[in-house]
Design a protein around this motif. Structure first.
Motif, PDB file in Angstrom:
ATOM      1  N   LEU A   1       0.507  29.838 -49.456  1.00 46.60           N
ATOM      2  CA  LEU A   1       0.172  28.422 -49.332  1.00 46.60           C
ATOM      3  C   LEU A   1      -0.088  28.123 -47.865  1.00 46.60           C
ATOM      4  O   LEU A   1       0.472  28.789 -46.984  1.00 46.60           O
ATOM      5  CB  LEU A   1       1.308  27.528 -49.820  1.00 46.60           C
ATOM      6  N   ARG A   2      -0.912  27.113 -47.610  1.00 46.31           N
ATOM      7  CA  ARG A   2      -1.080  26.634 -46.250  1.00 46.31           C
ATOM      8  C   ARG A   2      -0.734  25.153 -46.208  1.00 46.31           C
ATOM      9  O   ARG A   2      -1.351  24.343 -46.893  1.00 46.31           O
ATOM     10  CB  ARG A   2      -2.511  26.840 -45.739  1.00 46.31           C
ATOM     11  N   LEU A   3       0.262  24.850 -45.392  1.00 46.49           N
ATOM     12  CA  LEU A   3       0.668  23.464 -45.186  1.00 46.49           C
ATOM     13  C   LEU A   3      -0.050  22.891 -43.971  1.00 46.49           C
ATOM     14  O   LEU A   3      -0.334  23.611 -43.014  1.00 46.49           O
ATOM     15  CB  LEU A   3       2.175  23.364 -44.974  1.00 46.49           C
ATOM     16  N   SER A   4      -0.317  21.598 -44.036  1.00 48.45           N
ATOM     17  CA  SER A   4      -0.942  20.896 -42.914  1.00 48.45           C
ATOM     18  C   SER A   4      -0.059  19.739 -42.474  1.00 48.45           C
ATOM     19  O   SER A   4       0.591  19.104 -43.299  1.00 48.45           O
ATOM     20  CB  SER A   4      -2.314  20.348 -43.322  1.00 48.45           C
ATOM     21  N   CYS A   5      -0.071  19.468 -41.187  1.00 48.31           N
ATOM     22  CA  CYS A   5       0.634  18.325 -40.615  1.00 48.31           C
ATOM     23  C   CYS A   5      -0.350  17.597 -39.711  1.00 48.31           C
ATOM     24  O   CYS A   5      -0.687  18.093 -38.638  1.00 48.31           O
ATOM     25  CB  CYS A   5       1.855  18.780 -39.833  1.00 48.31           C
ATOM     26  N   ALA A   6      -0.809  16.442 -40.174  1.00 46.99           N
ATOM     27  CA  ALA A   6      -1.774  15.656 -39.408  1.00 46.99           C
ATOM     28  C   ALA A   6      -1.039  14.621 -38.581  1.00 46.99           C
ATOM     29  O   ALA A   6      -0.253  13.833 -39.113  1.00 46.99           O
ATOM     30  CB  ALA A   6      -2.767  14.987 -40.345  1.00 46.99           C
ATOM     31  N   ALA A   7      -1.299  14.622 -37.278  1.00 41.48           N
ATOM     32  CA  ALA A   7      -0.630  13.697 -36.365  1.00 41.48           C
ATOM     33  C   ALA A   7      -1.585  12.588 -35.938  1.00 41.48           C
ATOM     34  O   ALA A   7      -2.786  12.813 -35.766  1.00 41.48           O
ATOM     35  CB  ALA A   7      -0.136  14.452 -35.138  1.00 41.48           C
ATOM     36  N   SER A   8      -1.040  11.394 -35.783  1.00 41.43           N
ATOM     37  CA  SER A   8      -1.821  10.262 -35.291  1.00 41.43           C
ATOM     38  C   SER A   8      -0.914   9.374 -34.451  1.00 41.43           C
ATOM     39  O   SER A   8       0.299   9.556 -34.416  1.00 41.43           O
ATOM     40  CB  SER A   8      -2.441   9.474 -36.452  1.00 41.43           C
TER      41      SER A   8
ATOM     42  N   LEU B   1       3.215  11.335 -38.717  1.00 39.84           N
ATOM     43  CA  LEU B   1       2.989  12.700 -39.180  1.00 39.84           C
ATOM     44  C   LEU B   1       2.850  12.688 -40.698  1.00 39.84           C
ATOM     45  O   LEU B   1       3.686  12.091 -41.393  1.00 39.84           O
ATOM     46  CB  LEU B   1       4.162  13.597 -38.775  1.00 39.84           C
ATOM     47  N   VAL B   2       1.826  13.350 -41.200  1.00 40.02           N
ATOM     48  CA  VAL B   2       1.606  13.401 -42.641  1.00 40.02           C
ATOM     49  C   VAL B   2       1.399  14.853 -43.057  1.00 40.02           C
ATOM     50  O   VAL B   2       0.447  15.501 -42.598  1.00 40.02           O
ATOM     51  CB  VAL B   2       0.383  12.561 -43.057  1.00 40.02           C
ATOM     52  N   GLU B   3       2.312  15.336 -43.905  1.00 42.83           N
ATOM     53  CA  GLU B   3       2.202  16.710 -44.407  1.00 42.83           C
ATOM     54  C   GLU B   3       1.418  16.748 -45.715  1.00 42.83           C
ATOM     55  O   GLU B   3       1.406  15.771 -46.477  1.00 42.83           O
ATOM     56  CB  GLU B   3       3.587  17.320 -44.669  1.00 42.83           C
ATOM     57  N   SER B   4       0.807  17.887 -45.962  1.00 46.24           N
ATOM     58  CA  SER B   4       0.124  18.115 -47.233  1.00 46.24           C
ATOM     59  C   SER B   4       0.042  19.618 -47.469  1.00 46.24           C
ATOM     60  O   SER B   4       0.313  20.414 -46.571  1.00 46.24           O
ATOM     61  CB  SER B   4      -1.282  17.494 -47.223  1.00 46.24           C
ATOM     62  N   GLY B   5      -0.323  19.990 -48.690  1.00 46.45           N
ATOM     63  CA  GLY B   5      -0.558  21.389 -48.989  1.00 46.45           C
ATOM     64  C   GLY B   5       0.506  22.076 -49.813  1.00 46.45           C
ATOM     65  O   GLY B   5       0.361  23.244 -50.164  1.00 46.45           O
ATOM     66  N   GLY B   6       1.588  21.370 -50.109  1.00 44.91           N
ATOM     67  CA  GLY B   6       2.636  21.987 -50.916  1.00 44.91           C
ATOM     68  C   GLY B   6       2.199  22.170 -52.360  1.00 44.91           C
ATOM     69  O   GLY B   6       1.130  21.713 -52.772  1.00 44.91           O
ATOM     70  N   GLY B   7       3.049  22.866 -53.117  1.00 45.52           N
ATOM     71  CA  GLY B   7       2.740  23.071 -54.528  1.00 45.52           C
ATOM     72  C   GLY B   7       3.600  24.156 -55.121  1.00 45.52           C
ATOM     73  O   GLY B   7       4.579  24.601 -54.513  1.00 45.52           O
TER      74      GLY B   7
ATOM     75  N   THR C   1       9.737  13.348 -29.170  1.00 43.84           N
ATOM     76  CA  THR C   1       9.099  12.844 -27.963  1.00 43.84           C
ATOM     77  C   THR C   1      10.087  11.969 -27.204  1.00 43.84           C
ATOM     78  O   THR C   1      11.159  11.650 -27.720  1.00 43.84           O
ATOM     79  CB  THR C   1       7.849  12.008 -28.292  1.00 43.84           C
ATOM     80  N   ARG C   2       9.712  11.549 -26.009  1.00 43.73           N
ATOM     81  CA  ARG C   2      10.581  10.654 -25.243  1.00 43.73           C
ATOM     82  C   ARG C   2      10.759   9.331 -25.976  1.00 43.73           C
ATOM     83  O   ARG C   2      11.763   8.647 -25.828  1.00 43.73           O
ATOM     84  CB  ARG C   2      10.009  10.413 -23.857  1.00 43.73           C
ATOM     85  N   GLY C   3       9.753   8.990 -26.788  1.00 45.48           N
ATOM     86  CA  GLY C   3       9.823   7.721 -27.507  1.00 45.48           C
ATOM     87  C   GLY C   3      10.606   7.765 -28.788  1.00 45.48           C
ATOM     88  O   GLY C   3      10.859   6.717 -29.402  1.00 45.48           O
ATOM     89  N   GLY C   4      11.015   8.967 -29.192  1.00 44.51           N
ATOM     90  CA  GLY C   4      11.776   9.039 -30.419  1.00 44.51           C
ATOM     91  C   GLY C   4      11.586  10.345 -31.144  1.00 44.51           C
ATOM     92  O   GLY C   4      10.862  11.230 -30.696  1.00 44.51           O
ATOM     93  N   SER C   5      12.253  10.454 -32.295  1.00 47.12           N
ATOM     94  CA  SER C   5      12.193  11.656 -33.131  1.00 47.12           C
ATOM     95  C   SER C   5      11.356  11.323 -34.361  1.00 47.12           C
ATOM     96  O   SER C   5      11.737  10.459 -35.150  1.00 47.12           O
ATOM     97  CB  SER C   5      13.613  12.056 -33.518  1.00 47.12           C
ATOM     98  N   HIS C   6      10.248  11.980 -34.520  1.00 46.28           N
ATOM     99  CA  HIS C   6       9.282  11.616 -35.553  1.00 46.28           C
ATOM    100  C   HIS C   6       9.224  12.684 -36.634  1.00 46.28           C
ATOM    101  O   HIS C   6       9.112  13.878 -36.318  1.00 46.28           O
ATOM    102  CB  HIS C   6       7.900  11.427 -34.915  1.00 46.28           C
ATOM    103  N   TRP C   7       9.282  12.241 -37.874  1.00 47.82           N
ATOM    104  CA  TRP C   7       9.251  13.122 -39.034  1.00 47.82           C
ATOM    105  C   TRP C   7       8.192  12.664 -40.019  1.00 47.82           C
ATOM    106  O   TRP C   7       7.933  11.468 -40.152  1.00 47.82           O
ATOM    107  CB  TRP C   7      10.604  13.115 -39.753  1.00 47.82           C
ATOM    108  N   GLY C   8       7.629  13.627 -40.710  1.00 49.29           N
ATOM    109  CA  GLY C   8       6.759  13.296 -41.824  1.00 49.29           C
ATOM    110  C   GLY C   8       7.579  13.065 -43.076  1.00 49.29           C
ATOM    111  O   GLY C   8       8.810  13.170 -43.064  1.00 49.29           O
ATOM    112  N   GLN C   9       6.883  12.783 -44.173  1.00 49.11           N
ATOM    113  CA  GLN C   9       7.565  12.470 -45.421  1.00 49.11           C
ATOM    114  C   GLN C   9       7.949  13.718 -46.203  1.00 49.11           C
ATOM    115  O   GLN C   9       8.747  13.653 -47.141  1.00 49.11           O
ATOM    116  CB  GLN C   9       6.683  11.571 -46.293  1.00 49.11           C
TER     117      GLN C   9
END
Length: 115
Positions: free
Chosen positions: A18-25, A4-10, A99-107
């Motif tokens: 503001l609009r924040l984005s969270c891109a998942a891969s 997960l990668v967040e962006s858009g802060g300031g 998720t079942r595979g774990g707890s995922h956080w962005g930076q």
């Protein structure tokens, strides 16, 4: 694994937006819900909003009517539109996917509301 990668802060003035984005891969098929959390200095991390794969949304009381969470499935991205920002919204904002595979956080991405 999910990334997960967040962006858009300031820095924004009170009343601004503001609009924040969270891109998942990665293993995005395993994601059923994505949360936005925030953590202000000296405070515990708190959840702000979440959205399910079905598009259901829930907000914490302090942001209802001001924040909107949405998703673009084609871009594998979740957004947090933040309007009428207040100084108390100042925090690092994180997206989170359990998720079942774990707890995922962005930076995290810093949002500062100040004049």
């Amino acid at each position: 694994q999910v990334q997960l990668v967040e962006s858009g802060g300031g820095l924004v003035q009170p009343g601004g937006s503001l609009r924040l984005s969270c891109a998942a891969s990665g293993s995005i098929f395993s994601i059923n819900v994505i949360y936005w959390y925030r953590q202000a200095p000296g405070k515990q991390r708190e959840w702000v909003a979440y959205i399910t794969t079905g598009g259901n949304t829930v907000y914490t009381d302090s942001v209802k009517g001001r924040f909107t969470i949405s998703r673009d499935n084609a871009k594998n991205t979740v957004y947090l539109q933040m309007n009428s920002l207040k100084p108390e919204d100042t925090a690092v904002y994180y997206c989170h996917a359990p998720t079942r595979g774990g707890s995922h956080w962005g930076q995290g991405t810093q949002v500062t509301v100040s004049s």
